[in-house]
Structure formats: C-alpha cells, structure tokens
Design a protein around this motif. Structure first.
Motif, short mmCIF file in Angstrom:
data_model
loop_
_atom_site.label_atom_id
_atom_site.label_comp_id
_atom_site.label_asym_id
_atom_site.label_seq_id
_atom_site.Cartn_x
_atom_site.Cartn_y
_atom_site.Cartn_z
N SER B 344 0.82 -1.21 0.00
CA SER B 344 0.00 0.00 0.00
C SER B 344 0.86 1.26 0.00
N THR B 346 3.60 1.74 -1.50
CA THR B 346 4.05 2.02 -2.86
C THR B 346 2.93 2.68 -3.66
N ILE B 347 1.72 2.16 -3.51
CA ILE B 347 0.59 2.76 -4.23
C ILE B 347 0.43 4.22 -3.82
N ARG B 348 0.50 4.45 -2.50
CA ARG B 348 0.30 5.79 -1.98
C ARG B 348 1.37 6.75 -2.49
N GLU B 350 3.16 6.48 -5.19
CA GLU B 350 3.11 6.72 -6.63
C GLU B 350 1.93 7.60 -7.01
N TYR B 352 -2.61 7.89 -6.54
CA TYR B 352 -3.75 7.04 -6.85
C TYR B 352 -4.19 7.15 -8.30
N LYS B 354 -2.24 7.08 -10.87
CA LYS B 354 -1.36 6.32 -11.77
C LYS B 354 -2.05 5.03 -12.19
N SER B 357 -1.33 2.03 -10.05
CA SER B 357 -2.02 2.07 -8.76
C SER B 357 -3.46 1.64 -8.91
N LYS B 360 -3.62 -2.05 -9.22
CA LYS B 360 -3.36 -2.73 -7.94
C LYS B 360 -4.56 -2.64 -7.00
#
Ligand code: SF4
Ligand code: SF4
Lengths: 433, 389
Positions: B344, B346-348, B350, B352, B354, B357, B360
C-alpha cells in the motif's frame, strides 16, 4: 478522503518575538567573510590578500554549473583567506575583508538611465551579473530559471515564510514594499510573464496594507493569501494553489517561476542602480536571545556581531543544552560553535533551548509520520527498506519525492529522527545511481 | 565562543510538548479501557452480586482478574529485563525501561478477552505467551510481529479451552441460571443450529438491545458493545487510534453478513446487527486491529487491512470451524501486515491516479470481494433461514 486529504499542519508561529523591534541596519561590520562556496559549488577567488576592494567589486566566481560573479559587500582590504563556519554546518574557505568604513563603491554601481527599455535578454544578464541566487534557502542561481525553454506566464513571489520564528521577509517587505513590486515587475518582464503574484500568509494583513497603495502602479500583480499551515510555502504546493496546475520536476512545466521576496528586491536594486547581491535581511531570534530582532546586513557579516546587537544570549543560558540553528527550525541545521557567518542563503539564526528530554521510546508504528507527509510517503517503510539496503524498494517507495520538510519527525510521538532516516535513504539512491 | 548542542531538524517536535508523546498515548489508551473494564466488572460481578448469586468477595473477582492480567505481564517483562540485561537490575533504570515499553497493556487486554472462569495459571500461561514469546523474544516493544495480547489469547484458545470450560467457562453465576441460554453464547449457538432466525438466535438473550448493552454471555469484557463504542470515541478523539480502521472493519462485517443473511433467506437488518454485536468483533476492531506495532503504518494499508479483516472474520466465523473468527483473522493479518504495508505504501507514494495504482487497487478489491463471495456461497449451503425445523 481518508487516505489522501489536503496536507499541511498548523505549527505555532512563534514569530511575534522578532517583530517587536523594527528592522535594524547593521551595514558596517568590522570584518566580513565571503564564503568561497555557493550551494555545493566551490568558488574561484579572484582577489589576493592585501588587495583593496570596493563594494560591488567581483571577488570570486562561481564556475561550472550556474556560473555567477560574487561581490564584495564592504569596502576595504582583503586581509586573509581562512576557514569559517557556513550555514551548511561545515567550515569553508572565505575571503576576509577588513572594512575601511568608507563605503567606496565599485564603478559598476551607477543608476540605470532607462530601466524600462531593457530587453528580456538584458534583464536576465543583469540577474546573472548581480550574482543573484535564491535567498530563501536553496541558493539556486536565479537566472537559470529565467532561461526556461517553456513559456512562463506567472511569476510568484514566495513570502509565505511558513517556518516558525522567521520574519525577515516580513520585515523587509514592511520597509521596502515598492521595491518588492518593482523586482517582481522586472522579473515578469524578464520572461514576458503577464501575471505576477505575491504570496504570503493571510494573517499578515499588515503586508496587504503596505502593498496596496503601490499595486495600481504595477499592472498584472495580485496578492495570494495562503493558509497558516506548514509547508504552505513549498514551491509545488504554492504553484498548485495559484496556477491550478501540477508539474513533475520543474515549475516551468506549469508555466510558473517562484522566487523569494528578498531575491526580487535585490533584483530591483540591480536593474535600477546596478547594485548586486551584497546584503540581505536576517532574523536573529529564539527563546535564548535577549531581544530578538531583524537586521539588514552585508553578506559575510559575523552572526556574533548581530547577537551582540540583540543584547546577547539570555542570562544563564546553558549553551550545551541549546540549539544554535542556522535556518528555520524545521529544516535548519545545528551549528556547534557560535561563530557562524552570514551567507547568501542564511535567513535566520535561532537560539533555542532544548526542551527537557523525555525517555526515549521505540517507534510504536503509529503511522502518524505517514499521515503527516505532504507527498504521501510512508517514512517507516522507507526507513526499513534502507536499513535492509534494499535500494529497489527505496526507489519504489519514492523516497526521492521527499522534500525534507521535517513533518514526519515533527509529529512522531516517539521522537524518532525519521526525517533523517528518509534522508539517509535518499543518499542511498544517489550512491546507488 | 560557546559550544552548542548537536541536534537534528526539525527542532520543533510535538513529542516535546506537554501532554504529547508515546507515554501519553499509552496513558490515554488505558483510560480508554476503563469504561470497558468497569462494564465487565458490572456485568460479571456487581450485577451478579445484586442478584444475590455471588458473595461480596466473589463480586470483586472479575476486576481483580483483569488487573491481575496487567500485573502478571508487567512482572514478567520486568523479570525478563533483569535476567537478560545486567544494566537493568537496579530499580530506576528498570522502571524507566518498563515505562517506555508499556508492559501492563498485553496482560490487561488478554484478561479482558478471556472467560470469567479461566484458571489463574491459564492466565499466566497466556500472559507468558503474549509478553515473553510474542513481545520480548521479538525484541520488545516496537519489534513485535504479533499483537502480544492476541497471541496469548490464541495460544490459550487453541490449547486450553477445554480446561477453561471445565472450570466454568464464560457464564457468570447469574447466567448459568438462565435456562434460555442453555450454556451457549450467541455465536456458539449459531454454530450449533446453523439457522439464521431471529427467534432462535436473538430471543434467547432478550432483544438486540441486550446485545448492544452487553448483557449477554461472552468473555469477560468483549460483550460490552456500548462501553467499547465509548472507548472508541475517546481513543479516536485523542488520536490514539485511526478512527476509520474499526469503522471499516465492523462496517465490512455488517454489509457482508447482511448479504449473507439475505442469500440464506433472511434479509432482515437484525442479522448484520447481531453479527457485529456478538462475540469479540467490537473489542477486536477497536482494541486489537488498531494495535499500531503489528498493523500497517500508512493509512491506505490500514484501510486494506480493515477490509480484509472484515471479510475474513465472516469467512472464519460462518464457514470455518471457529465460532469466533475475529482472533483468527487478526492473527493472520498480523503476519501479513508488513507485506500489506509495503504494497500500500508504494501505491500511496506513486499516487492514486497512476495506472499501476488503479490496477493494484482494483485487484485488491476483487480479492476482497472474492473472499466475501466465497463465504456467502459456502454459507448458503450450510445455513438455513426460517422457523422451526
Ligand atoms: S516513526 Fe514515529 S510517527 Fe512514524 S510510525 Fe514510528 S512512532 Fe509513529
Ligand atoms: S521529510 Fe520527507 S518523508 Fe518526512 S514528511 Fe516531509 S516529505 Fe514526507
């Protein structure tokens, strides 16, 4: 939204103490020391010991990337080249000039006959000849921004001063409101921008009062009032708020340039009088100073002179339990010996007794650091990844986005130096690359 | 020239302020436990005494039991420090160390989720598993992978539940006299009759109001939903816990069990309410799922975790063989907290918006939905709705 709301935290400003007294001129220290360092670039010295120099005379050159001439800030004799403290926390070589108190000016300092007739190229050349660099803290050579290939339509003056304690921009604008607008006006002319914005915190209504009478004289210039949060003065945030555009790496992608308030003032002096960067405003403050106040000083002034002007340290100050901070309290550096010299980027010195230490506690994993991060990083993850030496993970976690605002450490209940760990992770990427 | 102190930016730290810092957070946490402890004491002690079913001394027992839990884990941690670190054999450094390692908490929490008639030696065993194995052997406060109290609870639950039941189990002396209870807690009743029916599940215990107040059989402090909600409000207000974690966890259980009830044949709102008010869900959601060290640190990770906890609890509770379900899901999520945090974070970082993201997040939500769907479909084959069979 739960996971990504507008960022920033209100931090008690502690600014009133240094606003009690007006800006004081301290233009004639006995000695000045011109550091042979700008950002991370060493300078080439072009004067010899024993030589006589005038105010505004070039004494060193920044070569390599972002070349700039560096000027003498008082007139007198070069008496030595020696190591002195720099705001980066290191000792660096500096040119010592013994002031002869004659105020002799270099021949280049003459009024410009018709500033309004200068072309864009001439204006940018003046920026360069002024040795002008960002006085807000980064020290970025100003002219580089104005050589942007992308069209620029907005020039923003950042007078937000979002860090606590600091009031030098405020005090300088209070005294020289029109100079600020002039500088901005010339900056806009240097890139053909049509919109100029002066940004400061909404509670500084006094700035509005002093600027308003002059605003009609400078078409295209408006005021932007920012919220009282930290880091409201962060470039990316400011541009987003003002232009409603985001960018990846350079502000010019959003058609904007941001400059510090004092940088604009120096530019006004350069355009109209050919006076280069030789002086700046500085706040000397903190609970450890008897009478905090602001000064206008030549670059190279010893800070201890200024502290003396403030009545010295408070009585009974235990310096070993006090921080001597070069720069703001959120991003500045602790200087170990109180023998600092003012350089281009030093806007404040804060003497701050260290609060009573609490028992040290492990990271409790509360996640407050991740919550606070304005760029949505998870500092604990970055920290663990860099401890494992896992550069790939550090990159994936976007440690490079960190702007070093310090909020993660600021909010940490366990007093973990988490900002510093993220810094180390960033260094790991640089080394790995 | 004077020498000044070293230090790292930022120089202004919230932790330096009065009434801030980890120790204050722990103090606030314990304050938050008070209403729950008091309710547990009221329900299992005072009320039973007033009904004339226990003596005055026995009335004090539930309170003593909970406090004893705290004391035991406190002493164990102290002993552990003294044995492993010669520097900590003097009182002052030892007390400093213990006060920054929050030794009381695992034992307090553990005692609160055990049945009233748990033998003391079982409590000691659970506290040992929690404090020594779950916490100290991992390196102490801040390094534990498992929530110590939870690990102690699971250890006891898996090995000694028979001993506890033989010793009297969860029912207090008033509850054993109520024929309608027939010795079963709401969840064990459901596991036995496999019927989703208001008259059979709720009526024996009164109404849902009893569930809300907490006057139903269950472990010492887990039934007091109202007291737990009070604690939740306080702990959220003091920012000791992230307000949305319990809400999402309980909310997910609510929605999934509502659908589950509807699929089985009873779409009444009573069933999801029954689901969230029975067993240890409220307690687990507010006091266990929010344990910071053993859960993801970033907010998105916490959201992910709470969603997973919700669907897993339904799965384990209604489909698996664990009438409880909360403890098992929590311990499972302890294990996955670290990878979930990384995923999470990494998602944060990069962003939301993207593409990677979005993919994922979508995949994760599908995974959650799949678990929920599986639980519902399975349950549909196992449970019936409607009246008397
Ligand atoms: S570093 Fe500090 S703020 Fe971040 S999770 Fe750990 S204790 Fe909390
Ligand atoms: S210092 Fe870096 S990691 Fe810490 S809050 Fe600021 S941007 Fe985020």
């Amino acid at each position: 939204m739960i996971v990504q709301k507008a960022k920033g935290i209100h931090i008690d400003g502690r600014k009133s103490m240094s606003k009690e007294l007006p800006l004081q001129d301290y233009l004639n220290p006995q000695f000045v020391y011109i550091h042979l360092l700008r950002q991370t670039e060493s300078l080439k010295r072009v004067v010899e010991v024993g030589e006589y120099v005038r105010i505004g005379q070039v004494v060193a050159l920044r070569e390599g990337w972002g070349p700039l001439p560096i000027h003498a800030s008082v007139s007198g004799t070069v008496t030595a080249v020696k190591k002195v403290w720099h705001s980066s926390g290191k000792m660096v070589d500096a040119i010592e000039i013994k002031n002869d108190f004659l105020g002799a000016m270099d021949d280049s300092i003459t009024p410009e006959k018709d500033p309004s007739s200068l072309t864009k190229e001439q204006l940018v050349e003046k920026m360069k000849q002024a040795g002008l660099s960002g006085l807000g803290g980064a020290g970025f050579p100003t002219f580089v921004k104005y050589q942007s290939k992308l069209p620029i339509n907005t020039v923003i003056i950042n007078a937000v001063e979002c860090e606590p304690y600091i009031t030098s921009d405020y005090m300088m604008i209070d005294r020289y409101p029109e100079k600020l607008l002039k500088g901005l006006h010339y900056m806009m002319a240097s890139v053909g921008a049509t919109r100029g914005v002066v940004a400061y915190k909404a509670y500084n209504s006094h700035i509005t009062d002093v600027l308003t009478p002059f605003l009609p004289l400078y078409p295209g210039i408006e005021i932007y009032l920012s919220k009282d949060i930290y880091p409201a003065g962060w470039e990316k945030y400011l541009i987003q708020q003002i232009t409603k555009k985001t960018y990846n790496s350079l502000p010019s992608e959003a058609g904007a340039i941001v400059n510090n308030a004092q940088t604009a003032m120096v530019f006004a002096d350069m355009v109209e009088h050919n006076v280069p960067l030789i002086a700046r405003g500085i706040t000397i403050t903190g609970e450890g100073i008897k009478q905090p106040r602001n000064f206008l000083v030549p670059i190279g002034t010893p800070v201890k002179d200024l502290i003396e002007q403030c009545g010295g340290y408070i009585d009974g100050l235990d310096s070993t339990k006090t921080n001597y901070i070069a720069g703001g309290p959120m991003t500045g550096r602790a200087i170990l010996i109180d023998d600092l010299i003012v350089n281009d980027t030093l806007g404040s010195v804060i003497i701050r007794p260290i609060p009573d230490p609490k028992l040290s506690v492990e990271c409790m994993g509360c996640g407050k650091c991740a919550d606070a991060c304005p760029v949505f990083l998870t500092p604990t993850e970055i920290w663990h990844a860099s401890e494992r030496g896992d550069i790939e993970a550090v990159k994936r976690l976007k440690a490079s986005k960190c702007m070093g605002c310090g909020l993660c450490s600021h909010v940490c209940p366990s007093h973990i130096d988490i900002t510093d760990f993220v810094d180390k992770a960033k260094a790991l990427i640089r080394k790995g690359a | 020239m004077a020498r000044f102190s070293a230090g790292k930016a930022p120089f202004i730290r919230i932790a330096d302020e009065k009434n801030q810092g980890t120790q204050v957070i722990m103090r606030d946490f314990i304050i938050g436990l008070l209403p729950i402890i008091l309710f547990a004491w009221y329900k299992n002690g005072i009320k039973v005494y007033l009904e004339g079913n226990v003596s005055f001394l026995e009335m004090l027992y539930p309170l003593v039991f909970i406090l004893l839990g705290g004391l035991i884990s406190f002493l164990m941690e102290g002993l552990f420090f003294m044995i492993t670190d010669p520097k900590l054999r003097e009182l002052k450094p030892l007390m400093n160390k213990i006060s920054t390692s929050f030794a009381l908490i695992p034992g307090l929490l553990l005692a609160m989720v055990l049945p009233l008639y748990t033998p003391i030696w079982v409590l000691i065993f659970g506290a040992f598993m929690g404090t020594i194995v779950g916490k100290m052997l991992f390196g102490g406060f801040g390094h534990n992978i498992f929530n110590p109290a939870l690990l102690g609870y699971i250890a006891v639950g898996f090995t000694l539940i028979g001993v506890i039941n033989a010793n009297g189990g969860v029912m207090n002396q008033s509850e054993v006299l109520i024929d309608a209870y027939a010795g079963a807690t709401p969840l064990s009743l459901l596991a036995n009759i496999k019927t989703i029916n208001y008259d059979q599940l709720v009526t024996p215990y009164g109404t849902l109001w009893n569930f809300f107040i907490g006057t139903i059989p269950g472990a010492l402090a887990e039934t007091g939903a109202l007291a737990i909600i009070i604690a939740y409000v306080w702990l959220s207000y003091r920012k000791v816990l992230k307000w949305f974690t319990p809400l999402i966890y309980v909310g997910t259980v609510f929605i999934v069990s509502w659908v589950l009830g509807a699929v089985v044949g009873d779409g009444g709102v009573w069933f999801p309410l029954y689901s969230i008010l029975s067993g240890g869900l409220m307690f687990g959601a507010v006091l266990m799922a929010t344990e910071p060290v053993s859960s993801p640190k970033n907010p998105l990770g916490k959201v992910f975790m709470a969603l997973l906890l919700g669907v897993l609890t339904v799965l384990f509770r209604y489909v698996g063989n664990y009438p409880e379900g909360v403890g098992t899901s929590l311990i499972l999520l302890n294990i996955f907290a670290m990878p979930l945090d990384r995923f999470s974070a990494t998602i944060r970082a990069e962003g939301y918006n993207k593409k990677s993201s979005i993919i994922k997040i979508t995949l994760f939500l599908l995974f959650v939905l799949a678990i929920a769907a599986y639980a519902i479909i399975k349950a549909n084959g196992m449970y019936t709705a409607g009246g008397i069979i």
